[in-house]
Design a protein around this motif. Sequence first.
Motif, PDB file in Angstrom:
ATOM      1  N   ALA A  86       0.985  -1.390   0.031  1.00 28.60           N
ATOM      2  CA  ALA A  86       0.086  -0.174   0.244  1.00 28.60           C
ATOM      3  C   ALA A  86       1.083   1.624  -0.033  1.00 28.60           C
ATOM      4  O   ALA A  86       0.979   2.286  -0.491  1.00 28.60           O
ATOM      5  N   THR A  87       1.573   1.561   0.451  1.00 24.10           N
ATOM      6  CA  THR A  87       3.090   2.206   0.512  1.00 24.10           C
ATOM      7  C   THR A  87       4.131   2.101  -0.922  1.00 24.10           C
ATOM      8  O   THR A  87       4.526   3.443  -0.614  1.00 24.10           O
ATOM      9  N   ILE A  88       4.157   1.339  -0.903  1.00 24.17           N
ATOM     10  CA  ILE A  88       4.785   1.759  -2.701  1.00 24.17           C
ATOM     11  C   ILE A  88       3.856   2.482  -3.642  1.00 24.17           C
ATOM     12  O   ILE A  88       4.042   2.982  -4.295  1.00 24.17           O
ATOM     13  N   THR A  89       2.592   2.018  -3.569  1.00 18.51           N
ATOM     14  CA  THR A  89       1.606   2.057  -4.228  1.00 18.51           C
ATOM     15  C   THR A  89       1.151   3.244  -4.611  1.00 18.51           C
ATOM     16  O   THR A  89       1.303   4.841  -5.419  1.00 18.51           O
ATOM     17  N   VAL A  90       1.397   4.578  -3.170  1.00 14.74           N
ATOM     18  CA  VAL A  90       1.157   5.885  -2.438  1.00 14.74           C
ATOM     19  C   VAL A  90       2.097   6.458  -3.181  1.00 14.74           C
ATOM     20  O   VAL A  90       1.994   7.525  -4.404  1.00 14.74           O
ATOM     21  N   ASP A  91       3.871   5.564  -3.539  1.00 11.43           N
ATOM     22  CA  ASP A  91       5.134   6.575  -4.366  1.00 11.43           C
ATOM     23  C   ASP A  91       4.570   5.812  -5.599  1.00 11.43           C
ATOM     24  O   ASP A  91       4.972   7.437  -6.164  1.00 11.43           O
ATOM     25  N   GLU A  92       4.025   5.676  -6.285  1.00 15.60           N
ATOM     26  CA  GLU A  92       3.663   5.361  -7.343  1.00 15.60           C
ATOM     27  C   GLU A  92       2.996   6.616  -8.288  1.00 15.60           C
ATOM     28  O   GLU A  92       3.210   6.815  -9.333  1.00 15.60           O
ATOM     29  N   TYR A  93       1.950   6.883  -7.114  1.00 17.06           N
ATOM     30  CA  TYR A  93       1.113   7.966  -7.742  1.00 17.06           C
ATOM     31  C   TYR A  93       1.010   9.355  -7.371  1.00 17.06           C
ATOM     32  O   TYR A  93       1.645   9.910  -8.502  1.00 17.06           O
ATOM     33  N   TYR A  94       2.224   9.179  -6.810  1.00 19.44           N
ATOM     34  CA  TYR A  94       3.503  10.033  -6.707  1.00 19.44           C
ATOM     35  C   TYR A  94       3.638  10.168  -8.106  1.00 19.44           C
ATOM     36  O   TYR A  94       4.680  11.523  -8.004  1.00 19.44           O
ATOM     37  N   GLN A  95       4.835   8.913  -8.225  1.00 21.89           N
ATOM     38  CA  GLN A  95       5.551   9.621  -9.688  1.00 21.89           C
ATOM     39  C   GLN A  95       4.922   9.992 -10.955  1.00 21.89           C
ATOM     40  O   GLN A  95       5.061  10.298 -11.706  1.00 21.89           O
ATOM     41  N   LEU A  96       3.478   9.429 -11.060  1.00 19.48           N
ATOM     42  CA  LEU A  96       2.182   9.691 -11.551  1.00 19.48           C
ATOM     43  C   LEU A  96       2.532  11.165 -12.199  1.00 19.48           C
ATOM     44  O   LEU A  96       2.207  11.650 -12.627  1.00 19.48           O
ATOM     45  N   ILE A  97       2.098  11.928 -10.752  1.00 19.91           N
ATOM     46  CA  ILE A  97       2.194  13.103 -10.064  1.00 19.91           C
ATOM     47  C   ILE A  97       3.454  13.775 -11.392  1.00 19.91           C
ATOM     48  O   ILE A  97       3.183  15.125 -12.152  1.00 19.91           O
ATOM     49  N   LYS A  98       4.578  13.736 -11.340  1.00 19.83           N
ATOM     50  CA  LYS A  98       5.890  13.916 -12.285  1.00 19.83           C
ATOM     51  C   LYS A  98       5.471  14.169 -13.019  1.00 19.83           C
ATOM     52  O   LYS A  98       6.330  15.232 -13.689  1.00 19.83           O
ATOM     53  N   ILE A  99       5.831  12.547 -13.504  1.00 19.45           N
ATOM     54  CA  ILE A  99       4.997  12.137 -15.067  1.00 19.45           C
ATOM     55  C   ILE A  99       4.465  13.189 -15.626  1.00 19.45           C
ATOM     56  O   ILE A  99       4.498  14.042 -16.985  1.00 19.45           O
ATOM     57  N   GLN A 100       3.526  13.409 -15.380  1.00 20.43           N
ATOM     58  CA  GLN A 100       2.460  14.251 -15.223  1.00 20.43           C
ATOM     59  C   GLN A 100       2.881  15.793 -15.911  1.00 20.43           C
ATOM     60  O   GLN A 100       2.225  16.696 -16.871  1.00 20.43           O
ATOM     61  N   PHE A 101       3.520  16.347 -14.413  1.00 15.68           N
ATOM     62  CA  PHE A 101       3.721  17.399 -14.673  1.00 15.68           C
ATOM     63  C   PHE A 101       5.175  17.923 -16.032  1.00 15.68           C
ATOM     64  O   PHE A 101       5.008  18.918 -16.404  1.00 15.68           O
ATOM     65  N   GLY A 102       5.542  16.923 -16.381  1.00 17.27           N
ATOM     66  CA  GLY A 102       6.525  17.134 -17.212  1.00 17.27           C
ATOM     67  C   GLY A 102       5.885  17.690 -18.805  1.00 17.27           C
ATOM     68  O   GLY A 102       6.792  17.727 -19.745  1.00 17.27           O
ATOM     69  N   ASN A 103       4.381  17.175 -19.119  1.00 11.78           N
ATOM     70  CA  ASN A 103       3.981  17.521 -19.565  1.00 11.78           C
ATOM     71  C   ASN A 103       4.059  18.671 -19.916  1.00 11.78           C
ATOM     72  O   ASN A 103       3.508  19.643 -21.283  1.00 11.78           O
ATOM     73  N   GLU A 104       3.418  19.910 -18.687  1.00 10.59           N
ATOM     74  CA  GLU A 104       3.898  21.050 -18.338  1.00 10.59           C
ATOM     75  C   GLU A 104       4.534  21.986 -18.769  1.00 10.59           C
ATOM     76  O   GLU A 104       4.732  22.908 -18.917  1.00 10.59           O
ATOM     77  N   LEU A 105       6.036  20.943 -19.173  1.00 10.95           N
ATOM     78  CA  LEU A 105       7.405  21.239 -19.215  1.00 10.95           C
ATOM     79  C   LEU A 105       7.955  21.231 -20.975  1.00 10.95           C
ATOM     80  O   LEU A 105       7.043  20.408 -21.455  1.00 10.95           O
ATOM     81  N   PRO A 106       8.733  22.045 -20.824  1.00 11.84           N
ATOM     82  CA  PRO A 106       9.159  21.788 -22.571  1.00 11.84           C
ATOM     83  C   PRO A 106      10.248  20.731 -22.672  1.00 11.84           C
ATOM     84  O   PRO A 106      10.492  21.145 -21.524  1.00 11.84           O
ATOM     85  N   THR A 107      10.612  20.135 -23.523  1.00 12.01           N
ATOM     86  CA  THR A 107      10.938  19.516 -23.493  1.00 12.01           C
ATOM     87  C   THR A 107      12.136  19.170 -24.992  1.00 12.01           C
ATOM     88  O   THR A 107      12.195  20.370 -25.652  1.00 12.01           O
ATOM     89  N   ILE A 108      13.485  19.411 -24.772  1.00 12.12           N
ATOM     90  CA  ILE A 108      14.888  19.526 -25.109  1.00 12.12           C
ATOM     91  C   ILE A 108      15.921  18.669 -25.215  1.00 12.12           C
ATOM     92  O   ILE A 108      15.988  17.419 -24.003  1.00 12.12           O
ATOM     93  N   GLY A 109      15.785  18.413 -26.753  1.00  9.20           N
ATOM     94  CA  GLY A 109      16.826  17.580 -26.863  1.00  9.20           C
ATOM     95  C   GLY A 109      18.300  17.832 -27.555  1.00  9.20           C
ATOM     96  O   GLY A 109      18.031  19.331 -28.227  1.00  9.20           O
ATOM     97  N   ALA A 110      19.188  17.407 -27.267  1.00  4.44           N
ATOM     98  CA  ALA A 110      20.242  17.593 -28.149  1.00  4.44           C
ATOM     99  C   ALA A 110      21.388  16.280 -28.784  1.00  4.44           C
ATOM    100  O   ALA A 110      20.626  15.214 -28.218  1.00  4.44           O
ATOM    101  N   ALA A 111      22.416  16.144 -29.953  1.00  6.68           N
ATOM    102  CA  ALA A 111      23.033  14.933 -30.020  1.00  6.68           C
ATOM    103  C   ALA A 111      23.670  16.043 -30.347  1.00  6.68           C
ATOM    104  O   ALA A 111      24.166  17.353 -30.911  1.00  6.68           O
ATOM    105  N   PHE A 112      24.590  14.758 -31.241  1.00  6.51           N
ATOM    106  CA  PHE A 112      26.109  15.529 -31.181  1.00  6.51           C
ATOM    107  C   PHE A 112      26.329  13.886 -32.752  1.00  6.51           C
ATOM    108  O   PHE A 112      26.632  12.891 -32.146  1.00  6.51           O
ATOM    109  N   SER A 113      26.785  14.934 -33.739  1.00  5.06           N
ATOM    110  CA  SER A 113      26.718  13.386 -34.350  1.00  5.06           C
ATOM    111  C   SER A 113      27.721  13.360 -35.651  1.00  5.06           C
ATOM    112  O   SER A 113      28.210  14.827 -36.540  1.00  5.06           O
TER     113      SER A 113
END
Length: 465
Positions: A86-113
């Motif tokens: 039950a306690t681990i499940t709470v932490d899983e939902y907390y991580q889902l908040i952080k994942i969803q919050f990431g959708n509110e922020l821009p994504t930045i990517g870079a590469a070197f070729s």
Amino acid sequence: MKKIIAAMLLAGFMLTDITPCAYAINAGKNTQPKKVSITKSHKMRKNSDQFKYDYINYAWWDNFNDDILKGYINQAVTNNYSLKMATITVDEYYQLIKIQFGNELPTIGAAFSPALVKMPGMTNTTGSYALPGIVNYEADIFLKNHDKTKMTKKDYEKSLQDERTAYISIASAVGTTYLNIVKLDKIIALQEQIVSDRKLIFDLMSARNKVGLTSTADTVRADKSHVEGQTSLTDLKKQREILLHQLCVLIGESPEKASTLQRTSYDKLNFTGVIPKEISSEIIAQRPDYITAEKMIEKAGIDVRVARKEFLPTINLSGVAFFLNNEIGSLFTTKSMLAALAAGATLPIFTGGKRIANLHLKKDEYERVLNNYYQTNLTAIQEVNDALTTITHDDQKLQDTKLQSQLEKRDFGLSTAKYNQGVISKLDLTQLRENVLNTDKLVADQKINCLVDYIGLYKAVGTKL
């Protein structure tokens, strides 16, 4: 540009809520606790297990005045695997908040070729280095992603109440199982006395039968009664062993250790808590299932809002910076850079009615959740009233049985006096003693039932006793 920046700063200043001084003046009068952010409260959970003991109102178990019972409650809080999940499940939902919050922020990517190129018709090769950087951002001007983050927060808050429910259920199960084991210890001891007396009765009747004072039929019935008593004793021991196995699992131990589990004696059990005659509706509103139903209404309302926003366009911003040069030392120069910034809005025109159906679906879900809230409210009131009614009637039943036990003991005392005077035989006296032992068994059963009833009320009000 300067005018635009100045206007934005001015608007931000006008929208700022300047109230710290007024709050400080009234701080002595306002006793409401400060609201802690989800991130901060979740970090606090990582540093301390106090929230687990707050869930079960650990101090309430002091009312039983039994350190062994409190020790098992503590073991369950620490070691029970269902509670850990039950306690681990709470932490899983907390991580889902952080994942969803990431959708509110821009994504930045870079590469070197790095590349080595040889053109047709040429004998030499040319080296080149490329460094692309890409930025994507969904402009959340309609707050659709922000609302989705709020939805995941409601799921997290629900998981906290589910966790609380699990802790209350396990603590209640430990207490109930432990008390029933103590009850069986007492009843088994009384049943062993009954079996011993029935064996004595059979032996006395067998002796009388040999001299013709007792019929063979009465002797057979005495033997039958003795065997039935032994069968009941075996069944009681089986029940106790099963409960010991259950207690082991509840406290996170192997059932193989069942025989080593300690417990207090029945005669030492002494509940000193005060059981209220009525329960305030405010306490009922603090039950975890009640709070869960409220959170699900809030989430369903946000869900409907998000479904409406699906009819609005999606606006995306993209930026690209591309560096390309034959020499790595000259890569980061303006001559080697290509940059672009683009924006686009997407609005589905025809989706086969999916968005309309989704909106109706979310509205139906909201109505279902709302009705579940009403049902939860009624069920909570029923369970509390049932618990109070059970306590009242079981306590009255216990008092009546205690009176019956006193009368049986008084009657047996008079019979003992007759036996001492030679009026009745030892066989008659032994037969009468079983009535006393049986009423003692009833008293033991009903006393423990009353204590279990108290745990039932403790569970029904969400530990708020």
